[in-house]
Enzyme design. Structure first.
Site, mmCIF file in Angstrom:
data_model
loop_
_atom_site.group_PDB
_atom_site.id
_atom_site.type_symbol
_atom_site.label_atom_id
_atom_site.label_comp_id
_atom_site.label_asym_id
_atom_site.label_seq_id
_atom_site.Cartn_x
_atom_site.Cartn_y
_atom_site.Cartn_z
ATOM 1 N N ASP A 4 0.984 -1.326 -0.088
ATOM 2 C CA ASP A 4 -0.091 0.091 0.209
ATOM 3 C C ASP A 4 0.930 1.164 0.108
ATOM 4 O O ASP A 4 2.072 1.304 0.391
ATOM 5 C CB ASP A 4 -0.744 0.050 1.128
ATOM 6 C CG ASP A 4 -2.424 0.820 0.911
ATOM 7 O OD1 ASP A 4 -2.154 1.490 -0.063
ATOM 8 O OD2 ASP A 4 -3.142 0.799 1.732
ATOM 9 N N GLY A 47 -6.820 -2.876 -3.624
ATOM 10 C CA GLY A 47 -6.234 -1.769 -4.080
ATOM 11 C C GLY A 47 -6.906 -1.039 -5.333
ATOM 12 O O GLY A 47 -6.779 -1.895 -6.318
ATOM 13 N N ALA A 48 -7.076 0.068 -5.435
ATOM 14 C CA ALA A 48 -7.562 0.776 -6.712
ATOM 15 C C ALA A 48 -7.504 2.264 -6.440
ATOM 16 O O ALA A 48 -7.707 2.626 -5.344
ATOM 17 C CB ALA A 48 -8.737 0.037 -7.250
ATOM 18 N N ASN A 63 -3.664 1.874 -12.608
ATOM 19 C CA ASN A 63 -3.906 1.410 -11.543
ATOM 20 C C ASN A 63 -4.885 0.202 -11.232
ATOM 21 O O ASN A 63 -4.662 -0.826 -10.705
ATOM 22 C CB ASN A 63 -4.119 2.412 -10.359
ATOM 23 C CG ASN A 63 -2.959 3.416 -10.225
ATOM 24 O OD1 ASN A 63 -2.488 3.317 -9.084
ATOM 25 N ND2 ASN A 63 -2.611 4.302 -10.769
ATOM 26 N N SER A 87 -16.694 -4.030 -8.007
ATOM 27 C CA SER A 87 -17.836 -3.246 -7.548
ATOM 28 C C SER A 87 -19.130 -3.138 -8.129
ATOM 29 O O SER A 87 -19.332 -3.321 -9.276
ATOM 30 C CB SER A 87 -17.096 -1.747 -7.914
ATOM 31 O OG SER A 87 -17.968 -0.736 -7.534
ATOM 32 N N TYR A 116 -14.241 4.836 -12.823
ATOM 33 C CA TYR A 116 -13.932 3.944 -11.999
ATOM 34 C C TYR A 116 -14.651 2.662 -12.124
ATOM 35 O O TYR A 116 -14.120 1.413 -12.232
ATOM 36 C CB TYR A 116 -14.164 4.461 -10.547
ATOM 37 C CG TYR A 116 -14.267 3.486 -9.665
ATOM 38 C CD1 TYR A 116 -12.970 2.556 -8.959
ATOM 39 C CD2 TYR A 116 -15.621 3.036 -8.963
ATOM 40 C CE1 TYR A 116 -13.413 1.856 -8.129
ATOM 41 C CE2 TYR A 116 -15.682 1.890 -8.064
ATOM 42 C CZ TYR A 116 -14.630 1.387 -7.406
ATOM 43 O OH TYR A 116 -14.446 0.451 -6.597
ATOM 44 N N LYS A 157 -10.275 8.230 4.117
ATOM 45 C CA LYS A 157 -10.685 8.137 2.611
ATOM 46 C C LYS A 157 -11.160 9.512 2.070
ATOM 47 O O LYS A 157 -11.739 9.649 0.925
ATOM 48 C CB LYS A 157 -11.723 6.996 2.342
ATOM 49 C CG LYS A 157 -11.188 5.613 2.512
ATOM 50 C CD LYS A 157 -12.387 4.448 2.202
ATOM 51 C CE LYS A 157 -12.550 4.540 0.682
ATOM 52 N NZ LYS A 157 -13.647 3.303 0.468
#
Length: 302
Positions: A4, A47-48, A63, A87, A116, A157
């Protein structure tokens, strides 16, 4: 082992209570993998770039798509397990429903509303296509279509925090909870509905698949019971000890209207068929646990 970017803020506190082997910067991940292949059993790839308002498509592709391809390929070559985050944003406006069929044909019908969601969707489709071929594959590959996740350890976040966290902050500051007015005639102001899933349930699902390596595929991770934003606000006020809710509504920016999901509901048929039988936490219980046992504590981390 954690891979990370921790940065300069308090993100490190998310893992402060864990015993770790090492921490790797993403730029070092493939070098680390090659040096430790014999010791690695599998990868959880969560991760993204998760911002739904990020417009640099090249950055997102690098990414969210190409890195995922590289990790999938490494697990294929080295016979490792690969479990990754997709997602619910892949479903777009929901016109084709929220069923997690993982075939190329089924996935082709969905139209994500932002870069995204598209980046997650294009990787799902890439995996689905390779699953129809005879190429080497990871020994286990599971994709998790997470719906609206909320819960502890999201504090780093920024604007991508859950609506529960944002509401709780507004309430503690003595403010009204401010929600978007509806831009769709089928939903009243604050009546837009999302499938809010507690992060502890997400972890339970992930670990269940780790304990059941024979299971493969793409799976929704939600409760199957959507709630309105008004309901979430009411439950957040209640968890903080307020008997009455103070909610106001503001116009939704046109930029957000174009990409807004007014309704999501996870179809859990595939998950249940795979054998996961544990019930999901109701929104009232999840918010109460989050607020009482984490958010208002001096140490809010798991």
């Amino acid at each position: 082992v954690i891979c990370d970017v921790l940065g300069h803020e308090d993100k490190w506190k998310n893992i402060a209570k864990r015993e770790l082997g090492t921490i790797i910067h993403p730029n070092e991940i493939f070098s680390f993998l090659s040096q430790n292949a014999a010791r690695i059993q599998g990868i959880f790839h969560m991760g993204a770039i998760s911002s739904t308002t990020e417009h640099d498509a090249d950055l997102i592709v690098s990414n969210n798509f190409k890195l995922s391809q590289g990790l999938w390929s490494w697990c294929s070559i080295h016979k490792k397990r690969f479990l990754y985050a997709s997602s619910a944003a892949t479903y777009g406006n929901g016109e084709h429903g929220f069923v997690d069929h993982g075939t190329p044909r089924a996935l082709a019908q969905y139209r994500p509303l932002n870069p995204y969601g598209w980046s997650k969707h294009v990787f799902d489709r890439w995996v689905a296509r390779l699953n129809t071929t005879h190429v080497e594959k990871p020994t286990q590959c599971v994709g998790f279509k997470f719906f609206n996740v909320y819960g502890p350890n999201e504090y780093h976040k920024g604007d991508q925090r859950s609506i529960v966290h944002k509401m709780a902050g507004q309430i503690l500051n003595g403010q009204e909870v401010k929600l978007f007015k509806s831009s769709h005639p089928s939903y009243p102001d604050g009546g837009q509905m999302r499938d809010f899933v507690y992060v502890k349930d997400c972890i339970d699902v992930m670990l269940w698949f780790w304990d059941n390596p024979q299971q493969q595929g793409l799976f929704n991770v939600g409760t199957g019971n959507p709630a309105t934003f008004n309901e979430v606000a009411t439950q957040t006020f209640k968890a903080l000890g307020y008997e009455h809710s103070k909610i106001s509504y503001k116009d939704m920016p046109l930029e957000i209207q174009k990409h807004y999901q007014n309704y999501t509901q996870a179809d859990l048929s595939s998950l249940r068929k795979a054998g996961y039988i544990k019930p999901f936490t109701p929104i009232s219980e999840g918010i109460m646990d989050y607020i009482k046992n984490y958010f208002i504590k001096e140490d809010p981390y798991v």
